[in-house]
Motif scaffolding. Sequence first.
Motif, PDB file in Angstrom:
ATOM      1  N   THR A 143       0.878  -1.176   0.000  1.00 11.82           N
ATOM      2  CA  THR A 143       0.000   0.000   0.000  1.00 11.82           C
ATOM      3  C   THR A 143       0.917   1.228   0.000  1.00 11.82           C
ATOM      4  OG1 THR A 143      -0.129  -0.196   2.401  1.00 11.82           O
ATOM      5  CG2 THR A 143      -1.998  -1.047   1.171  1.00 11.82           C
ATOM      6  N   LEU A 144       1.622   1.386  -1.133  1.00 10.02           N
ATOM      7  CA  LEU A 144       2.591   2.488  -1.221  1.00 10.02           C
ATOM      8  C   LEU A 144       1.908   3.851  -1.237  1.00 10.02           C
ATOM      9  CD1 LEU A 144       5.337   1.088  -3.613  1.00 10.02           C
ATOM     10  CD2 LEU A 144       5.586   1.660  -1.208  1.00 10.02           C
ATOM     11  N   SER A 145       0.581   3.866  -1.419  1.00  4.85           N
ATOM     12  CA  SER A 145      -0.143   5.149  -1.390  1.00  4.85           C
ATOM     13  C   SER A 145       0.072   5.868  -0.053  1.00  4.85           C
ATOM     14  CB  SER A 145      -1.639   4.934  -1.636  1.00  4.85           C
ATOM     15  OG  SER A 145      -2.183   4.046  -0.690  1.00  4.85           O
ATOM     16  N   LEU A 146       0.361   5.087   1.013  1.00  2.00           N
ATOM     17  CA  LEU A 146       0.578   5.701   2.324  1.00  2.00           C
ATOM     18  C   LEU A 146       2.003   6.223   2.509  1.00  2.00           C
ATOM     19  CD1 LEU A 146      -1.360   3.389   4.795  1.00  2.00           C
ATOM     20  CD2 LEU A 146      -2.008   5.611   3.896  1.00  2.00           C
ATOM     21  N   MET A 147       2.912   5.806   1.628  1.00  2.00           N
ATOM     22  CA  MET A 147       4.318   6.207   1.762  1.00  2.00           C
ATOM     23  C   MET A 147       4.685   7.256   0.713  1.00  2.00           C
ATOM     24  SD  MET A 147       7.512   3.625   1.651  1.00  2.00           S
ATOM     25  CE  MET A 147       7.252   2.474   2.969  1.00  2.00           C
ATOM     26  N   THR A 148       3.686   7.635  -0.095  1.00  2.00           N
ATOM     27  CA  THR A 148       3.944   8.521  -1.221  1.00  2.00           C
ATOM     28  C   THR A 148       3.693   9.981  -0.837  1.00  2.00           C
ATOM     29  OG1 THR A 148       3.183   6.766  -2.666  1.00  2.00           O
ATOM     30  CG2 THR A 148       3.319   8.942  -3.629  1.00  2.00           C
ATOM     31  N   ASN A 149       4.597  10.838  -1.268  1.00  2.00           N
ATOM     32  CA  ASN A 149       4.387  12.279  -1.108  1.00  2.00           C
ATOM     33  C   ASN A 149       3.528  12.758  -2.275  1.00  2.00           C
ATOM     34  OD1 ASN A 149       4.449  15.026  -0.946  1.00  2.00           O
ATOM     35  ND2 ASN A 149       6.674  15.205  -0.773  1.00  2.00           N
ATOM     36  N   TRP A 150       2.276  13.068  -1.987  1.00  2.00           N
ATOM     37  CA  TRP A 150       1.319  13.408  -3.051  1.00  2.00           C
ATOM     38  C   TRP A 150       1.568  14.788  -3.641  1.00  2.00           C
ATOM     39  CZ3 TRP A 150      -2.219   9.926  -5.054  1.00  2.00           C
ATOM     40  CH2 TRP A 150      -2.210   8.685  -4.433  1.00  2.00           C
ATOM     41  N   LYS A 151       2.633  15.467  -3.151  1.00  2.00           N
ATOM     42  CA  LYS A 151       3.001  16.748  -3.765  1.00  2.00           C
ATOM     43  C   LYS A 151       4.230  16.593  -4.662  1.00  2.00           C
ATOM     44  CE  LYS A 151       1.094  19.613  -0.136  1.00  2.00           C
ATOM     45  NZ  LYS A 151       1.348  20.107   1.206  1.00  2.00           N
ATOM     46  N   VAL A 157       2.886   9.804  -9.166  1.00  2.00           N
ATOM     47  CA  VAL A 157       2.122   9.265 -10.298  1.00  2.00           C
ATOM     48  C   VAL A 157       2.414   7.778 -10.553  1.00  2.00           C
ATOM     49  CG1 VAL A 157       2.088  11.528 -11.416  1.00  2.00           C
ATOM     50  CG2 VAL A 157       3.892   9.900 -12.012  1.00  2.00           C
ATOM     51  N   LEU A 158       3.431   7.249  -9.861  1.00  2.00           N
ATOM     52  CA  LEU A 158       3.968   5.943 -10.265  1.00  2.00           C
ATOM     53  C   LEU A 158       3.302   4.728  -9.614  1.00  2.00           C
ATOM     54  CD1 LEU A 158       7.790   6.815 -10.018  1.00  2.00           C
ATOM     55  CD2 LEU A 158       6.348   6.830 -12.068  1.00  2.00           C
ATOM     56  N   PHE A 159       2.814   4.889  -8.379  1.00  2.00           N
ATOM     57  CA  PHE A 159       2.509   3.692  -7.590  1.00  2.00           C
ATOM     58  C   PHE A 159       1.022   3.407  -7.425  1.00  2.00           C
ATOM     59  CE2 PHE A 159       6.641   5.354  -6.212  1.00  2.00           C
ATOM     60  CZ  PHE A 159       7.421   4.260  -6.516  1.00  2.00           C
ATOM     61  N   GLY A 160       0.723   2.130  -7.121  1.00  2.00           N
ATOM     62  CA  GLY A 160      -0.644   1.709  -6.838  1.00  2.00           C
ATOM     63  C   GLY A 160      -0.624   0.656  -5.741  1.00  2.00           C
ATOM     64  N   TYR A 282      -2.590  -0.657 -13.331  1.00  2.00           N
ATOM     65  CA  TYR A 282      -2.295  -0.718 -11.890  1.00  2.00           C
ATOM     66  C   TYR A 282      -1.095   0.114 -11.443  1.00  2.00           C
ATOM     67  CZ  TYR A 282      -5.353  -4.785 -12.352  1.00  2.00           C
ATOM     68  OH  TYR A 282      -6.408  -5.629 -12.628  1.00  2.00           O
ATOM     69  N   GLY A 283      -0.314   0.670 -12.372  1.00  2.00           N
ATOM     70  CA  GLY A 283       0.906   1.347 -11.966  1.00  2.00           C
ATOM     71  C   GLY A 283       1.886   0.350 -11.368  1.00  2.00           C
ATOM     72  N   ASN A 284       2.816   0.865 -10.577  1.00  2.00           N
ATOM     73  CA  ASN A 284       3.816   0.014  -9.916  1.00  2.00           C
ATOM     74  C   ASN A 284       3.275  -0.380  -8.541  1.00  2.00           C
ATOM     75  OD1 ASN A 284       6.000  -1.069  -8.564  1.00  2.00           O
ATOM     76  ND2 ASN A 284       7.432   0.556  -9.130  1.00  2.00           N
ATOM     77  N   THR A 285       2.912  -1.649  -8.387  1.00  2.00           N
ATOM     78  CA  THR A 285       2.398  -2.121  -7.086  1.00  2.00           C
ATOM     79  C   THR A 285       3.485  -2.837  -6.286  1.00  2.00           C
ATOM     80  OG1 THR A 285       1.564  -4.153  -8.086  1.00  2.00           O
ATOM     81  CG2 THR A 285      -0.003  -2.320  -7.900  1.00  2.00           C
ATOM     82  N   SER A 286       4.756  -2.571  -6.611  1.00  2.00           N
ATOM     83  CA  SER A 286       5.896  -3.101  -5.869  1.00  2.00           C
ATOM     84  C   SER A 286       5.814  -4.631  -5.800  1.00  2.00           C
ATOM     85  CB  SER A 286       5.943  -2.432  -4.485  1.00  2.00           C
ATOM     86  OG  SER A 286       7.076  -2.837  -3.772  1.00  2.00           O
ATOM     87  N   SER A 287       5.883  -5.211  -4.590  1.00  2.00           N
ATOM     88  CA  SER A 287       5.957  -6.680  -4.488  1.00  2.00           C
ATOM     89  C   SER A 287       4.683  -7.373  -4.963  1.00  2.00           C
ATOM     90  CB  SER A 287       6.264  -7.097  -3.056  1.00  2.00           C
ATOM     91  OG  SER A 287       5.216  -6.692  -2.224  1.00  2.00           O
ATOM     92  N   ALA A 288       3.594  -6.611  -5.134  1.00  2.00           N
ATOM     93  CA  ALA A 288       2.349  -7.228  -5.624  1.00  2.00           C
ATOM     94  C   ALA A 288       2.334  -7.353  -7.139  1.00  2.00           C
ATOM     95  CB  ALA A 288       1.149  -6.400  -5.162  1.00  2.00           C
ATOM     96  N   SER A 289       3.257  -6.668  -7.829  1.00  2.00           N
ATOM     97  CA  SER A 289       3.105  -6.554  -9.280  1.00  2.00           C
ATOM     98  C   SER A 289       3.225  -7.900  -9.988  1.00  2.00           C
ATOM     99  CB  SER A 289       4.059  -5.492  -9.842  1.00  2.00           C
ATOM    100  OG  SER A 289       5.212  -6.018 -10.402  1.00  2.00           O
ATOM    101  N   ILE A 290       4.194  -8.731  -9.615  1.00  2.00           N
ATOM    102  CA  ILE A 290       4.349 -10.017 -10.311  1.00  2.00           C
ATOM    103  C   ILE A 290       3.196 -10.986  -9.994  1.00  2.00           C
ATOM    104  CG2 ILE A 290       5.787 -12.105 -10.385  1.00  2.00           C
ATOM    105  CD1 ILE A 290       8.114 -10.350 -10.978  1.00  2.00           C
ATOM    106  N   PRO A 291       2.815 -11.172  -8.710  1.00  2.00           N
ATOM    107  CA  PRO A 291       1.713 -12.130  -8.491  1.00  2.00           C
ATOM    108  C   PRO A 291       0.368 -11.661  -9.032  1.00  2.00           C
ATOM    109  CG  PRO A 291       2.379 -11.108  -6.407  1.00  2.00           C
ATOM    110  CD  PRO A 291       3.418 -10.738  -7.431  1.00  2.00           C
TER     111      PRO A 291
END
Length: 327
Positions: A143-151, A157-160, A282-291
């Motif tokens: 849940t990178l949305s919580l670690m992202t600086n929305w400014k 723009v990259l993560f999901g 989906y953008g970049n979902t980090s460790s979720a992207s491959i599964p």
Amino acid sequence: MTPGSMILGTGHYVPEKVLTNAYFEKIVDTTDQWIVERTGIHERRIKAPGQNTSDLCVPAAREAIEDAGLTPTDLDLIIVGTVTGDMKFPATSIFIQSKLGAHQAAAMDISAACSGFVYGLALADSLVRSGGYKHVLVIGTETLSLMTNWKDRNTCVLFGDGAGAAVVSPSDGERGILSTYIGSDGRLAELLCCPGGGTAAPPSRETLENGSFYLKMAGREVFLHAVKAMSDSALNALQQAGTTSSDIDLLIPHQANIRIMDATAKRLGIPREKVYINIDRYGNTSSASIPIALNEARRQGVLQPGMTCLMVVFGGGFTWAAAVVKF
Ligand code: UT7
């Protein structure tokens, strides 16, 4: 090579809320055209308020367990790759174990950023191969949305958000994990990290105000390392499996940037039509992207029984990993 373990079931879940590029045009100095041309992303999913990382994992896990023909009490171990868990501790896998009712299973998390799922797959393969474990649930979630600086237009723009899961069980002799490869280089840690919240920058008014809790990324440097590390790890895993890229029916690369995926596939000599792509949705979902991609490819019939799949990933650490799997 004779496989010792196989992927018996897969599943995924993405939150309902969709953020299109048009949303970012309103909050930062960016355009849909820039985002699409530089990354391949059109939209991404963002978790609902109050939805925990473990909540994203439970439907993904249930789908994978059912697909494997098992029930949660059949699981011996749950491995979760995440850097955005529910709490600092205990591990997010603990909450998933409880929510699934997988009371026979041990549970642990792996911190390998985007590479967490394939690292988990490598560990599960070894444990099942050893004979000590029968059914291991491996999850990649973020849940990178919580670690992202929305400014910060460079990163927001990259993560999901999302989760993907696989059940790893003893091979039936035909299908299986043919090889795995993992690697890391800690000298480059600061190029992609979240510095705040640990001993390096403990929670304080100062670390909150100076943005230490946001993800930092030197995009261009990460890009260049990603292409090299992904193609090198893929070649390593192919060699260990006693196969070559011409035997690969489907490449599932980490969905971080369409240009990274294209460059990696080109280096490996794998044509675009054999590359699974869902970064647009989906953008970049980090460790979720491959599964997530793996489960979609199976459900859509893009990845069919008898096919050989190469998964390859790169992420913060730096970490990288690859796996060759026959379905
Ligand atoms: O999952 C873990 C691994 N992560 C990755 O693999 C990500 C790797 N990196 C990338 O995907 C790319 O480097 C990015 C997509 C992050 C950036 O693309 P880039 O082509 O490397 O752009 P850049 O960072 O070199 O920036 C080029 C320009 C800059 O402007 P100036 O300095 O040339 O005037 C940026 O400020 O693009 C600007 N820029 C933007 N412009 C509009 C950066 N972000 C944006 C944006 N909208 N959202």
